[in-house]
Design a protein around this motif. Sequence first.
Motif, short mmCIF file in Angstrom:
data_model
loop_
_atom_site.label_atom_id
_atom_site.label_comp_id
_atom_site.label_asym_id
_atom_site.label_seq_id
_atom_site.Cartn_x
_atom_site.Cartn_y
_atom_site.Cartn_z
N ASN A 80 0.81 -1.22 0.00
CA ASN A 80 0.00 0.00 0.00
C ASN A 80 0.85 1.27 0.00
OD1 ASN A 80 -2.87 -0.83 0.14
ND2 ASN A 80 -2.18 -1.92 1.97
N LEU A 81 2.16 1.11 -0.20
CA LEU A 81 3.08 2.25 -0.10
C LEU A 81 3.85 2.44 -1.39
CD1 LEU A 81 4.49 4.35 1.88
CD2 LEU A 81 6.24 2.60 2.18
N GLY A 82 3.90 3.69 -1.86
CA GLY A 82 4.79 4.06 -2.96
C GLY A 82 5.71 5.15 -2.47
N CYS A 83 6.94 5.17 -2.95
CA CYS A 83 7.86 6.20 -2.42
C CYS A 83 8.96 6.54 -3.41
CB CYS A 83 8.48 5.73 -1.10
SG CYS A 83 9.59 4.32 -1.27
N ILE A 84 9.45 7.76 -3.27
CA ILE A 84 10.70 8.17 -3.91
C ILE A 84 11.55 8.78 -2.80
CG2 ILE A 84 11.83 9.61 -5.63
CD1 ILE A 84 9.29 9.62 -7.24
N VAL A 85 12.61 8.10 -2.42
CA VAL A 85 13.53 8.62 -1.41
C VAL A 85 14.73 9.20 -2.15
CG1 VAL A 85 14.93 8.08 0.61
CG2 VAL A 85 12.75 6.91 0.27
N GLU A 86 14.94 10.50 -2.00
CA GLU A 86 15.95 11.24 -2.75
C GLU A 86 15.59 11.20 -4.23
OE1 GLU A 86 19.45 9.41 -1.12
OE2 GLU A 86 19.23 10.48 0.77
N ASN A 87 16.50 10.83 -5.14
CA ASN A 87 16.19 10.90 -6.57
C ASN A 87 15.63 9.56 -7.07
OD1 ASN A 87 17.18 13.56 -6.93
ND2 ASN A 87 19.27 12.77 -6.89
N PRO A 88 14.66 9.61 -8.02
CA PRO A 88 14.15 8.35 -8.56
C PRO A 88 15.25 7.59 -9.29
CG PRO A 88 13.30 10.23 -9.81
CD PRO A 88 14.01 10.78 -8.61
N GLU A 89 15.31 6.27 -9.07
CA GLU A 89 16.31 5.43 -9.74
C GLU A 89 15.74 4.98 -11.09
OE1 GLU A 89 19.37 4.82 -8.70
OE2 GLU A 89 19.07 6.08 -6.92
N LEU A 90 16.33 5.48 -12.16
CA LEU A 90 15.84 5.18 -13.50
C LEU A 90 16.99 4.74 -14.39
CD1 LEU A 90 13.66 8.40 -13.82
CD2 LEU A 90 12.77 6.11 -13.38
N TYR A 91 16.67 4.01 -15.45
CA TYR A 91 17.67 3.57 -16.43
C TYR A 91 17.67 4.56 -17.60
CZ TYR A 91 17.62 -0.78 -13.78
OH TYR A 91 17.71 -1.71 -12.78
#
Length: 304
Positions: A80-91
Amino acid sequence: MEKKITLAVENLKKVIGKREIIKGLTFDLHEGEVFGFLGPNGAGKTTTIRMLVGLIKPTSGTIYICGSNVAEKFQDAMSNLGCIVENPELYPYLSGYNNLLHFARMLEGIGEERIKEVTELVGLTDRIHDKVKTYSLGMRQRLGIAQALLGRPKVLILDEPTNGLDPAGIREMRQFIRFLAEQEGLSVLVSSHLLSEIQLLCDRVAIISKGTIIKIDTVEQLLANRERVVWRISPLEKGKQVLGSLTAIEVKEDGTVVTEFNEQKTSEWNKQLVTAGVSVTEINRKMPVLEDLFLELTGGDSIE
């Protein structure tokens, strides 16, 4: 009707070595609200967020996400949890779509239909098949939020979501977060060092200092009765005597005098100053801002 509690934190503590970093935090989030989390350097804001999202374990206390105890029912709580801690990790060398597809494969029952839904939700439909390395910072932030929304969370935690954005990007992100809360019914916890943004964005705010929450309330209540009047008067000493006999005053370094704002009395105070031979060159009504309250409550500490 009282809104459902989606995140509840009870007496949360974290001890590292012999230092108690977090000292018994208690707060909750309600369905459809944006909750601001503010703290000066070393206050424990990031440590708290890391505990909420399961990156580190609390020393004691409990965290409930949609009724599930994180320590006892971790999978249920995190679903039930979504989060972005600091910067989103993306490719960066994959397209936005392939980034979302990669993360969707880690979640049960999340397919192309949901990817399409979150892409539309964050406004990236026209660019979703472009490589992420061509995205602006604001677009990357929105793709990160799309990733966090894939699993249909009830609670969204955003750590500094406007970091590095230009003023237009900040305004766009603010409008988007409000949309998620008001139209999608998400509970959104936002940490930010931009106090003016928190004031515009949040329904309630918790101010944390030295591991303790020192104030938690609606923005409206936090700023209630904090409107002030700034007076520029001459001669200053005589003006201070007159105003000081009428109401509480504060003298600033620039020679201005600050009093409470009272619509009925301000004109009367001005009349008394003029009658006493004091020249009034400026009367400036100062609206309350969260920054002033923050500095007052934290003893002038800088924001994290």
